[in-house]
Design a protein around this motif. Sequence first.
Motif, mmCIF file in Angstrom:
data_model
loop_
_atom_site.group_PDB
_atom_site.id
_atom_site.type_symbol
_atom_site.label_atom_id
_atom_site.label_comp_id
_atom_site.label_asym_id
_atom_site.label_seq_id
_atom_site.Cartn_x
_atom_site.Cartn_y
_atom_site.Cartn_z
ATOM 1 N N ALA A 24 23.724 20.591 22.705
ATOM 2 C CA ALA A 24 24.587 19.624 22.008
ATOM 3 C C ALA A 24 23.767 18.424 21.542
ATOM 4 O O ALA A 24 23.976 17.907 20.440
ATOM 5 N N HIS A 29 26.996 22.574 17.768
ATOM 6 C CA HIS A 29 28.423 22.454 18.096
ATOM 7 C C HIS A 29 28.704 23.338 19.320
ATOM 8 O O HIS A 29 28.466 24.543 19.284
ATOM 9 N N VAL A 31 31.461 24.610 22.309
ATOM 10 C CA VAL A 31 32.854 24.709 22.761
ATOM 11 C C VAL A 31 32.848 25.373 24.131
ATOM 12 O O VAL A 31 32.240 26.432 24.310
ATOM 13 N N HIS A 100 38.342 25.471 17.765
ATOM 14 C CA HIS A 100 37.267 24.482 17.912
ATOM 15 C C HIS A 100 35.942 24.994 17.327
ATOM 16 O O HIS A 100 35.171 24.221 16.778
ATOM 17 N N ALA A 104 32.847 23.887 13.526
ATOM 18 C CA ALA A 104 31.382 23.731 13.605
ATOM 19 C C ALA A 104 30.756 23.548 12.234
ATOM 20 O O ALA A 104 31.111 24.240 11.281
ATOM 21 N N GLU A 105 29.811 22.614 12.176
ATOM 22 C CA GLU A 105 29.055 22.432 10.935
ATOM 23 C C GLU A 105 27.569 22.690 11.154
ATOM 24 O O GLU A 105 26.770 22.573 10.241
ATOM 25 N N SER A 106 27.194 23.022 12.388
ATOM 26 C CA SER A 106 25.794 23.349 12.664
ATOM 27 C C SER A 106 25.535 24.802 12.237
ATOM 28 O O SER A 106 26.478 25.571 12.085
ATOM 29 N N ALA A 109 26.932 27.955 16.425
ATOM 30 C CA ALA A 109 27.750 27.223 17.397
ATOM 31 C C ALA A 109 27.691 27.979 18.717
ATOM 32 O O ALA A 109 27.364 29.171 18.747
#
Length: 202
Positions: A24, A29, A31, A100, A104-106, A109
Amino acid sequence: MKPWILGLTGGIGSGKTAVADRFASLGVHVVDADQAARWVVESGRPALQQIVERFGQEVLLQSGELDRAGLRQKVFADGAERQWLEKLLHPLIRAEVARHLALAESPYAIMVSPLLVESGQYRQVGRVLVVDVPESLQIARTTARDQASEEQVRAILNAQAQREERLKHADDVLVNDRDLSWLAAEVERLHRFYLTLRGAQK
Protein backbone atom coordinates in the motif's frame (compact mmCIF):
# COMPACT_ATOMS: atom_id res chain seq x y z
CA MET A 1 -6.63 -1.02 -18.77
CA LYS A 2 -8.27 -2.71 -15.81
CA PRO A 3 -5.87 -3.60 -12.98
CA TRP A 4 -5.20 -7.29 -12.50
CA ILE A 5 -5.72 -8.79 -9.05
CA LEU A 6 -3.06 -10.32 -6.83
CA GLY A 7 -4.34 -12.60 -4.07
CA LEU A 8 -2.30 -12.28 -0.86
CA THR A 9 -2.61 -14.93 1.80
CA GLY A 10 -0.72 -16.66 4.59
CA GLY A 11 -1.38 -18.41 7.87
CA ILE A 12 -2.00 -16.65 11.15
CA GLY A 13 1.06 -14.74 12.37
CA SER A 14 2.79 -14.90 8.97
CA GLY A 15 2.86 -11.11 8.58
CA LYS A 16 0.23 -10.67 5.84
CA THR A 17 -0.71 -7.24 7.23
CA ALA A 18 2.90 -6.00 7.28
CA VAL A 19 3.30 -7.15 3.66
CA ALA A 20 -0.01 -5.60 2.56
CA ASP A 21 0.86 -2.30 4.29
CA ARG A 22 4.19 -2.26 2.48
CA PHE A 23 2.52 -2.73 -0.92
CA ALA A 24 0.00 0.00 0.00
CA SER A 25 2.88 2.38 0.81
CA LEU A 26 4.10 1.81 -2.78
CA GLY A 27 0.74 3.02 -4.09
CA VAL A 28 -0.90 -0.36 -4.65
CA HIS A 29 -4.67 -0.52 -4.00
CA VAL A 30 -5.24 -3.07 -1.21
CA VAL A 31 -8.59 -4.58 -0.18
CA ASP A 32 -8.78 -6.77 2.91
CA ALA A 33 -11.46 -9.50 2.93
CA ASP A 34 -11.45 -9.47 6.75
CA GLN A 35 -12.28 -5.79 6.66
CA ALA A 36 -15.07 -6.46 4.18
CA ALA A 37 -16.40 -9.14 6.56
CA ARG A 38 -16.70 -6.41 9.20
CA TRP A 39 -18.35 -3.92 6.84
CA VAL A 40 -21.14 -6.27 5.79
CA VAL A 41 -22.34 -6.75 9.39
CA GLU A 42 -22.19 -3.10 10.47
CA SER A 43 -25.23 -1.57 12.21
CA GLY A 44 -27.98 -0.77 9.75
CA ARG A 45 -26.80 -3.32 7.15
CA PRO A 46 -29.39 -5.99 6.19
CA ALA A 47 -27.03 -8.86 7.13
CA LEU A 48 -26.95 -7.77 10.76
CA GLN A 49 -30.75 -7.76 10.87
CA GLN A 50 -30.87 -11.35 9.55
CA ILE A 51 -28.26 -12.51 12.07
CA VAL A 52 -30.26 -11.02 14.95
CA GLU A 53 -33.46 -12.65 13.65
CA ARG A 54 -31.68 -15.98 13.59
CA PHE A 55 -29.66 -15.87 16.83
CA GLY A 56 -31.52 -13.31 18.95
CA GLN A 57 -30.55 -10.02 20.56
CA GLU A 58 -27.76 -11.60 22.63
CA VAL A 59 -25.45 -11.50 19.60
CA LEU A 60 -25.44 -7.70 19.89
CA LEU A 61 -23.20 -5.60 22.10
CA GLN A 62 -24.78 -2.78 24.11
CA SER A 63 -23.71 -0.38 21.37
CA GLY A 64 -25.95 -2.26 18.91
CA GLU A 65 -22.93 -3.65 17.06
CA LEU A 66 -22.39 -7.33 16.41
CA ASP A 67 -20.67 -9.27 19.20
CA ARG A 68 -18.34 -11.06 16.81
CA ALA A 69 -16.69 -13.20 19.49
CA GLY A 70 -20.07 -14.27 20.90
CA LEU A 71 -21.38 -15.16 17.46
CA ARG A 72 -18.19 -17.05 16.65
CA GLN A 73 -18.66 -19.23 19.74
CA LYS A 74 -22.26 -19.99 18.79
CA VAL A 75 -21.50 -21.04 15.22
CA PHE A 76 -18.29 -22.93 15.93
CA ALA A 77 -20.28 -25.20 18.22
CA ASP A 78 -22.83 -25.95 15.51
CA GLY A 79 -21.91 -26.89 11.95
CA ALA A 80 -25.40 -26.19 10.54
CA GLU A 81 -25.45 -22.68 12.01
CA ARG A 82 -21.98 -22.01 10.66
CA GLN A 83 -23.10 -23.07 7.18
CA TRP A 84 -26.13 -20.79 7.43
CA LEU A 85 -23.92 -17.86 8.40
CA GLU A 86 -21.38 -18.56 5.66
CA LYS A 87 -24.14 -18.80 3.07
CA LEU A 88 -25.44 -15.41 4.17
CA LEU A 89 -22.10 -13.62 4.47
CA HIS A 90 -19.80 -15.04 1.78
CA PRO A 91 -21.70 -13.60 -1.24
CA LEU A 92 -21.97 -10.23 0.55
CA ILE A 93 -18.26 -10.22 1.37
CA ARG A 94 -17.41 -11.17 -2.22
CA ALA A 95 -19.55 -8.31 -3.54
CA GLU A 96 -18.04 -5.84 -1.06
CA VAL A 97 -14.48 -6.89 -2.01
CA ALA A 98 -15.32 -6.64 -5.72
CA ARG A 99 -16.79 -3.15 -5.20
CA HIS A 100 -13.61 -1.95 -3.47
CA LEU A 101 -11.30 -3.63 -5.99
CA ALA A 102 -13.19 -1.87 -8.80
CA LEU A 103 -12.04 1.47 -7.37
CA ALA A 104 -8.38 0.58 -7.94
CA GLU A 105 -6.34 2.92 -10.09
CA SER A 106 -2.98 1.19 -9.61
CA PRO A 107 -1.70 -1.17 -12.37
CA TYR A 108 -2.60 -4.11 -10.13
CA ALA A 109 -4.65 -4.40 -6.93
CA ILE A 110 -4.30 -6.76 -3.98
CA MET A 111 -7.00 -8.81 -2.30
CA VAL A 112 -5.81 -9.88 1.15
CA SER A 113 -7.60 -12.95 2.49
CA PRO A 114 -6.49 -15.42 5.16
CA LEU A 115 -8.91 -17.93 3.59
CA LEU A 116 -7.98 -17.33 -0.05
CA VAL A 117 -7.38 -21.04 -0.64
CA GLU A 118 -10.07 -22.53 1.64
CA SER A 119 -12.84 -20.27 0.31
CA GLY A 120 -11.94 -20.79 -3.35
CA GLN A 121 -11.27 -17.04 -3.71
CA TYR A 122 -7.95 -17.88 -5.36
CA ARG A 123 -9.95 -18.63 -8.54
CA GLN A 124 -10.88 -14.93 -8.76
CA VAL A 125 -7.31 -13.62 -8.85
CA GLY A 126 -4.60 -13.48 -11.49
CA ARG A 127 -1.75 -14.57 -9.22
CA VAL A 128 -1.34 -15.81 -5.66
CA LEU A 129 1.35 -14.54 -3.28
CA VAL A 130 1.75 -16.62 -0.12
CA VAL A 131 3.48 -15.11 2.90
CA ASP A 132 5.08 -18.10 4.58
CA VAL A 133 6.87 -18.56 7.88
CA PRO A 134 8.01 -21.60 9.84
CA GLU A 135 5.22 -22.83 12.15
CA SER A 136 7.28 -22.20 15.30
CA LEU A 137 7.55 -18.53 14.34
CA GLN A 138 3.81 -18.33 13.58
CA ILE A 139 3.05 -19.59 17.07
CA ALA A 140 5.55 -17.27 18.78
CA ARG A 141 4.29 -14.19 16.90
CA THR A 142 0.61 -14.93 17.42
CA THR A 143 0.83 -15.74 21.12
CA ALA A 144 2.72 -12.48 21.64
CA ARG A 145 0.33 -10.41 19.50
CA ASP A 146 -3.02 -11.82 20.61
CA GLN A 147 -2.13 -12.84 24.16
CA ALA A 148 -3.39 -16.25 23.09
CA SER A 149 -2.29 -19.61 24.43
CA GLU A 150 -0.25 -21.96 22.26
CA GLU A 151 -3.24 -24.38 22.22
CA GLN A 152 -5.55 -21.67 20.82
CA VAL A 153 -3.04 -20.78 18.13
CA ARG A 154 -2.55 -24.44 17.18
CA ALA A 155 -6.35 -24.84 16.91
CA ILE A 156 -6.50 -21.90 14.46
CA LEU A 157 -3.54 -23.30 12.50
CA ASN A 158 -5.36 -26.62 12.19
CA ALA A 159 -8.54 -24.94 10.95
CA GLN A 160 -6.71 -22.93 8.28
CA ALA A 161 -5.48 -24.54 5.08
CA GLN A 162 -2.42 -26.58 5.75
CA ARG A 163 0.77 -24.93 4.66
CA GLU A 164 1.36 -27.43 1.84
CA GLU A 165 -2.12 -26.75 0.45
CA ARG A 166 -1.52 -22.98 0.44
CA LEU A 167 1.91 -23.32 -1.12
CA LYS A 168 0.49 -25.57 -3.84
CA HIS A 169 -1.61 -22.62 -5.05
CA ALA A 170 1.20 -20.06 -4.78
CA ASP A 171 2.68 -18.36 -7.82
CA ASP A 172 5.03 -16.43 -5.54
CA VAL A 173 6.20 -17.16 -1.98
CA LEU A 174 7.60 -14.58 0.40
CA VAL A 175 9.33 -16.22 3.37
CA ASN A 176 8.86 -13.63 6.10
CA ASP A 177 11.33 -14.81 8.74
CA ARG A 178 13.70 -11.81 8.85
CA ASP A 179 13.45 -8.15 9.84
CA LEU A 180 11.25 -5.39 8.44
CA SER A 181 13.91 -3.74 6.29
CA TRP A 182 14.54 -7.06 4.54
CA LEU A 183 10.77 -7.46 4.11
CA ALA A 184 10.51 -3.98 2.59
CA ALA A 185 13.21 -4.82 0.04
CA GLU A 186 11.47 -8.11 -0.86
CA VAL A 187 8.13 -6.36 -1.37
CA GLU A 188 9.78 -3.74 -3.57
CA ARG A 189 11.40 -6.46 -5.65
CA LEU A 190 8.03 -8.21 -6.11
CA HIS A 191 6.34 -4.89 -6.86
CA ARG A 192 8.80 -4.13 -9.67
CA PHE A 193 8.15 -7.59 -11.11
CA TYR A 194 4.35 -7.21 -10.81
CA LEU A 195 4.48 -3.91 -12.67
CA THR A 196 5.91 -5.77 -15.68
CA LEU A 197 2.93 -8.14 -15.80
CA ARG A 198 -0.16 -7.34 -17.80
CA GLY A 199 -3.22 -9.21 -16.60
CA ALA A 200 -0.91 -11.42 -14.54
CA GLN A 201 0.22 -13.79 -17.23
CA LYS A 202 1.99 -16.56 -15.39
